[in-house]
Enzyme design. Structure first.
Site, PDB file in Angstrom:
ATOM      1  N   TRP A  49      -6.889  21.990 -12.645  1.00 38.83           N
ATOM      2  CA  TRP A  49      -5.963  22.113 -13.779  1.00 38.83           C
ATOM      3  C   TRP A  49      -6.502  21.249 -14.903  1.00 38.83           C
ATOM      4  O   TRP A  49      -6.817  20.069 -14.681  1.00 38.83           O
ATOM      5  CB  TRP A  49      -4.540  21.654 -13.436  1.00 38.83           C
ATOM      6  CG  TRP A  49      -3.711  21.612 -14.689  1.00 38.83           C
ATOM      7  CD1 TRP A  49      -3.241  22.691 -15.386  1.00 38.83           C
ATOM      8  CD2 TRP A  49      -3.337  20.447 -15.440  1.00 38.83           C
ATOM      9  NE1 TRP A  49      -2.588  22.254 -16.525  1.00 38.83           N
ATOM     10  CE2 TRP A  49      -2.637  20.897 -16.582  1.00 38.83           C
ATOM     11  CE3 TRP A  49      -3.530  19.073 -15.276  1.00 38.83           C
ATOM     12  CZ2 TRP A  49      -2.123  20.027 -17.540  1.00 38.83           C
ATOM     13  CZ3 TRP A  49      -3.015  18.201 -16.234  1.00 38.83           C
ATOM     14  CH2 TRP A  49      -2.312  18.674 -17.342  1.00 38.83           C
ATOM     15  N   GLU A  63      -5.318  26.581 -12.079  1.00 42.09           N
ATOM     16  CA  GLU A  63      -3.895  26.471 -12.430  1.00 42.09           C
ATOM     17  C   GLU A  63      -3.644  26.662 -13.921  1.00 42.09           C
ATOM     18  O   GLU A  63      -4.170  25.928 -14.748  1.00 42.09           O
ATOM     19  CB  GLU A  63      -3.385  25.080 -11.999  1.00 42.09           C
ATOM     20  CG  GLU A  63      -1.899  24.879 -12.273  1.00 42.09           C
ATOM     21  CD  GLU A  63      -1.407  23.491 -11.860  1.00 42.09           C
ATOM     22  OE1 GLU A  63      -2.224  22.676 -11.373  1.00 42.09           O
ATOM     23  OE2 GLU A  63      -0.212  23.223 -12.055  1.00 42.09           O
ATOM     24  N   LYS A 119      -0.953  27.139 -17.327  1.00 37.33           N
ATOM     25  CA  LYS A 119       0.230  26.450 -17.823  1.00 37.33           C
ATOM     26  C   LYS A 119       0.685  27.148 -19.094  1.00 37.33           C
ATOM     27  O   LYS A 119      -0.132  27.703 -19.818  1.00 37.33           O
ATOM     28  CB  LYS A 119      -0.149  24.992 -18.119  1.00 37.33           C
ATOM     29  CG  LYS A 119       1.034  24.095 -18.400  1.00 37.33           C
ATOM     30  CD  LYS A 119       0.649  22.631 -18.303  1.00 37.33           C
ATOM     31  CE  LYS A 119       1.848  21.750 -18.594  1.00 37.33           C
ATOM     32  NZ  LYS A 119       1.569  20.338 -18.369  1.00 37.33           N
ATOM     33  N   ASP A 160       2.161  27.080 -10.469  1.00 37.49           N
ATOM     34  CA  ASP A 160       3.048  25.930 -10.610  1.00 37.49           C
ATOM     35  C   ASP A 160       4.368  26.447 -11.172  1.00 37.49           C
ATOM     36  O   ASP A 160       4.396  27.078 -12.231  1.00 37.49           O
ATOM     37  CB  ASP A 160       2.413  24.896 -11.545  1.00 37.49           C
ATOM     38  CG  ASP A 160       3.245  23.629 -11.640  1.00 37.49           C
ATOM     39  OD1 ASP A 160       4.467  23.736 -11.868  1.00 37.49           O
ATOM     40  OD2 ASP A 160       2.683  22.535 -11.496  1.00 37.49           O
ATOM     41  N   HIS A 181       5.291  26.092 -14.835  1.00 39.05           N
ATOM     42  CA  HIS A 181       4.306  26.460 -15.846  1.00 39.05           C
ATOM     43  C   HIS A 181       4.456  27.849 -16.438  1.00 39.05           C
ATOM     44  O   HIS A 181       3.500  28.452 -16.900  1.00 39.05           O
ATOM     45  CB  HIS A 181       2.895  26.320 -15.266  1.00 39.05           C
ATOM     46  CG  HIS A 181       2.477  24.901 -15.104  1.00 39.05           C
ATOM     47  ND1 HIS A 181       1.193  24.519 -14.853  1.00 39.05           N
ATOM     48  CD2 HIS A 181       3.190  23.760 -15.175  1.00 39.05           C
ATOM     49  CE1 HIS A 181       1.122  23.200 -14.756  1.00 39.05           C
ATOM     50  NE2 HIS A 181       2.327  22.724 -14.938  1.00 39.05           N
ATOM     51  N   HIS A 185       2.271  25.137  -6.588  1.00 37.35           N
ATOM     52  CA  HIS A 185       2.769  23.818  -6.958  1.00 37.35           C
ATOM     53  C   HIS A 185       4.272  23.965  -7.051  1.00 37.35           C
ATOM     54  O   HIS A 185       4.798  24.480  -8.046  1.00 37.35           O
ATOM     55  CB  HIS A 185       2.180  23.358  -8.289  1.00 37.35           C
ATOM     56  CG  HIS A 185       0.880  22.656  -8.119  1.00 37.35           C
ATOM     57  ND1 HIS A 185       0.222  22.018  -9.143  1.00 37.35           N
ATOM     58  CD2 HIS A 185       0.138  22.457  -7.008  1.00 37.35           C
ATOM     59  CE1 HIS A 185      -0.885  21.477  -8.668  1.00 37.35           C
ATOM     60  NE2 HIS A 185      -0.965  21.729  -7.383  1.00 37.35           N
ATOM     61  N   ASP A 227      10.105  19.363 -19.443  1.00 38.40           N
ATOM     62  CA  ASP A 227       9.404  18.753 -18.309  1.00 38.40           C
ATOM     63  C   ASP A 227       9.208  19.774 -17.193  1.00 38.40           C
ATOM     64  O   ASP A 227      10.174  20.375 -16.722  1.00 38.40           O
ATOM     65  CB  ASP A 227      10.201  17.553 -17.780  1.00 38.40           C
ATOM     66  CG  ASP A 227       9.511  16.960 -16.557  1.00 38.40           C
ATOM     67  OD1 ASP A 227       8.272  16.835 -16.582  1.00 38.40           O
ATOM     68  OD2 ASP A 227      10.198  16.654 -15.568  1.00 38.40           O
ATOM     69  N   ASP A 283       8.107  19.022 -14.215  1.00 37.70           N
ATOM     70  CA  ASP A 283       7.900  18.331 -12.936  1.00 37.70           C
ATOM     71  C   ASP A 283       9.084  17.513 -12.436  1.00 37.70           C
ATOM     72  O   ASP A 283       8.910  16.391 -11.982  1.00 37.70           O
ATOM     73  CB  ASP A 283       6.679  17.405 -13.062  1.00 37.70           C
ATOM     74  CG  ASP A 283       5.445  18.148 -13.510  1.00 37.70           C
ATOM     75  OD1 ASP A 283       4.921  18.924 -12.707  1.00 37.70           O
ATOM     76  OD2 ASP A 283       5.013  17.960 -14.658  1.00 37.70           O
ATOM     77  N   ASP A 310       4.354  19.519  -6.525  1.00 37.60           N
ATOM     78  CA  ASP A 310       3.891  18.875  -7.760  1.00 37.60           C
ATOM     79  C   ASP A 310       5.078  18.500  -8.626  1.00 37.60           C
ATOM     80  O   ASP A 310       5.550  19.299  -9.418  1.00 37.60           O
ATOM     81  CB  ASP A 310       2.943  19.811  -8.524  1.00 37.60           C
ATOM     82  CG  ASP A 310       2.405  19.147  -9.790  1.00 37.60           C
ATOM     83  OD1 ASP A 310       2.510  17.907  -9.890  1.00 37.60           O
ATOM     84  OD2 ASP A 310       1.887  19.855 -10.669  1.00 37.60           O
TER      85      ASP A 310
HETATM   86  C1  RNT Z   1       0.218  19.538 -14.912  1.00 39.78           C
HETATM   87  C2  RNT Z   1      -0.139  20.274 -13.678  1.00 39.78           C
HETATM   88  C3  RNT Z   1      -0.949  19.531 -12.676  1.00 39.78           C
HETATM   89  C4  RNT Z   1      -0.515  18.100 -12.522  1.00 39.78           C
HETATM   90  C5  RNT Z   1      -1.112  17.388 -11.351  1.00 39.78           C
HETATM   91  C6  RNT Z   1      -1.047  15.931 -11.491  1.00 39.78           C
HETATM   92  O1  RNT Z   1       1.121  20.184 -15.689  1.00 39.78           O
HETATM   93  O2  RNT Z   1       1.003  20.769 -13.070  1.00 39.78           O
HETATM   94  O3  RNT Z   1      -0.987  20.210 -11.492  1.00 39.78           O
HETATM   95  O4  RNT Z   1       0.861  17.961 -12.441  1.00 39.78           O
HETATM   96  O5  RNT Z   1      -2.368  17.864 -11.093  1.00 39.78           O
HETATM   97 ZN    ZN Z   2       0.811  21.618 -11.120  1.00 34.96          ZN
END
Ligand code: RNT
Ligand code: ZN
Length: 417
Positions: free
Chosen positions: A186, A225, A227, A258, A261, A285, A293, A295, A325
């Site tokens: 990523w 990955e 986003k 993810d 994302h 993820h 955010d 995460d 993640d």
């Molecule tokens: C960031 C990505 C990535 C990170 C990690 C730390 O938006 O999701 O995967 O969160 O690799």
């Molecule tokens: Zn991620």
């Protein structure tokens, strides 16, 4: 919870599930094989060991400063070991390149080697864990807004070197631990405002990736990955979903999905069946987006439930690598781990306990009211008694009992940091 109560509730649940044609014993066996890849970066807010005072950059941010974050390799390991005692099942650990055992030396990203991760491999062996790996493009003086897609060849070459080295480290982990390591790529590359050279950056990224993946690593499963946007890089992301989907399909790699994302109303689960027709496996993820955010700590919500259902129903458990993640610096970090991992397991268990053949029959026969009714009923079936029993047979705290364990560890360990 009392032993007798757990068992009694489980027996009642087992009988109830049998009535709808679901075998809880079989579901428990399958759940035992669902391993999660615990993300090391929840222990320390994605700081790593290169520069413990450094700022997190690259479109990601950890907010909050709850006391007790891990400050060094021993503390990270201690915390993960603790988490392991609170989670039923066997799990993996996912490391980022900034978590090497650098022994106090400055080792730049284009200099990392398997030797910097040997103590992790030994630790993993001793703790019966397998490892996964991630190259780290963020939090570095050469990151800027772009790394592998930079106009500057020197910058691109630096990150190409870093990423090849990261994959070689993953190769070593896979080889020594006898289980292919997922390597996730990523990068944050993007632009805060409108760019007039979208095609240029994407072609540069494609070219960098071609160089990176020209190096063959048979013990690695590679994921890329995408986003939708990063903080401070809102207008353009070089590695968008379409970009990596095209790249992964063409090169037989995994798309890393993810859950934070995608566009806010876009659900991740619906991508699984399309991807699996064109790419070998999937890397997840598991995360929870909340406004900007991507995460937040994972909870048992619709998105995670739909995702787990889709994977189970597509018979794709053995083609899915389940990474977590999320990082929350505002609450007890060990507690955050446990909540998110247990929520993910619960979603898979619920999916495993759904009477899928009955639902498929209904669907094939146009009985759509019946299909919806069974899906609704499944939500309130006694799956929680099955999960409690799963914790019980795995000798980890049942239900909310883990709270006291986390509090104890906080009192004895993390509060003293
Ligand atoms: C960031 C990505 C990535 C990170 C990690 C730390 O938006 O999701 O995967 O969160 O690799
Ligand atoms: Zn991620």
């Amino acid at each position: 919870m009392k032993e007798a109560q757990i068992k009694q509730a489980y027996e009642a649940a087992k009988a109830r599930y049998a009535e709808i044609g679901v075998d809880t014993e079989a579901a428990l066996k399958q759940l035992a094989n669902v391993s999660l890849s615990l993300h090391c970066w929840q222990t320390d807010d994605v700081t790593g060991f290169e520069n413990p005072d450094g700022q997190l950059s690259g479109g990601i941010q950890a907010t909050g400063n709850y006391p007790g974050k891990a400050r060094n390799i021993d503390e990270v390991r201690k915390d993960i070991e603790k988490v392991k005692t609170l989670l039923p099942g066997n799990h993996r650990l996912s490391l980022h390149a900034i978590y090497g055992d650098f022994g106090g030396q400055k080792v730049d990203r284009d200099q990392i080697e398997p030797k910097h991760f040997q103590s992790w491999i030994d630790w993993a062996k001793a703790n019966n864990m397998k490892l996964d790996f991630n190259s780290t493009s963020f939090s570095h003086p050469k990151s800027g807004d772009q790394s592998l897609s930079s106009r500057d060849k020197g910058i691109r070459d630096f990150w190409i070197e870093h990423t090849i080295r990261s994959r070689k480290i993953a190769e070593e982990m896979g080889k020594q631990l006898g289980s292919k390591a997922c390597h996730n790529l990523w990068i944050h590359d993007g632009s805060k405002d409108l760019t007039v050279d979208r095609y240029l950056y994407r072609s540069l990224l494609k070219d960098s990736l071609d160089k990176i993946f020209a190096v063959k690593c048979p013990n690695v499963k590679d994921g890329v990955e995408s986003k939708v946007f990063g903080v401070g890089l809102e207008s353009y992301t070089v590695g968008s979903h379409e970009f990596y989907m095209g790249y992964a399909v063409k090169n037989n790699l995994m798309c890393t999905l993810d859950m934070g994302h995608f566009h806010p109303t876009e659900e991740t689960y619906d991508k699984i069946s399309s991807l699996l027709l064109f790419t070998p496996e999937i890397l997840l993820h598991v995360s929870r987006p909340v406004r900007w955010d991507s995460d937040h700590v994972v909870i048992l919500n619709d998105s995670v439930q739909l995702l787990a259902q889709e994977i189970v129903w597509a018979n794709a458990l053995d083609k899915t690598n389940i990474g977590l993640d999320y990082f929350d610096a505002s609450i007890n970090r060990i507690g955050a781990y446990v909540i998110g991992s247990r929520a993910t397991q619960k979603a898979f268990l619920q999916a495993l306990l759904t009477p899928i053949s009955k639902l498929r029959d209904y669907e094939a026969n146009g009985k759509f009211f019946q299909r919806l009714a069974v899906l609704e009923e499944a939500k309130s079936m006694p799956w929680n008694a099955v999960y409690d029993y799963f914790c019980y047979i795995n000798n980890v705290p049942v239900a909310e009992e883990y709270i006291a364990e986390v509090e104890k560890y906080e009192k004895e360990v993390t509060s003293k940091r």
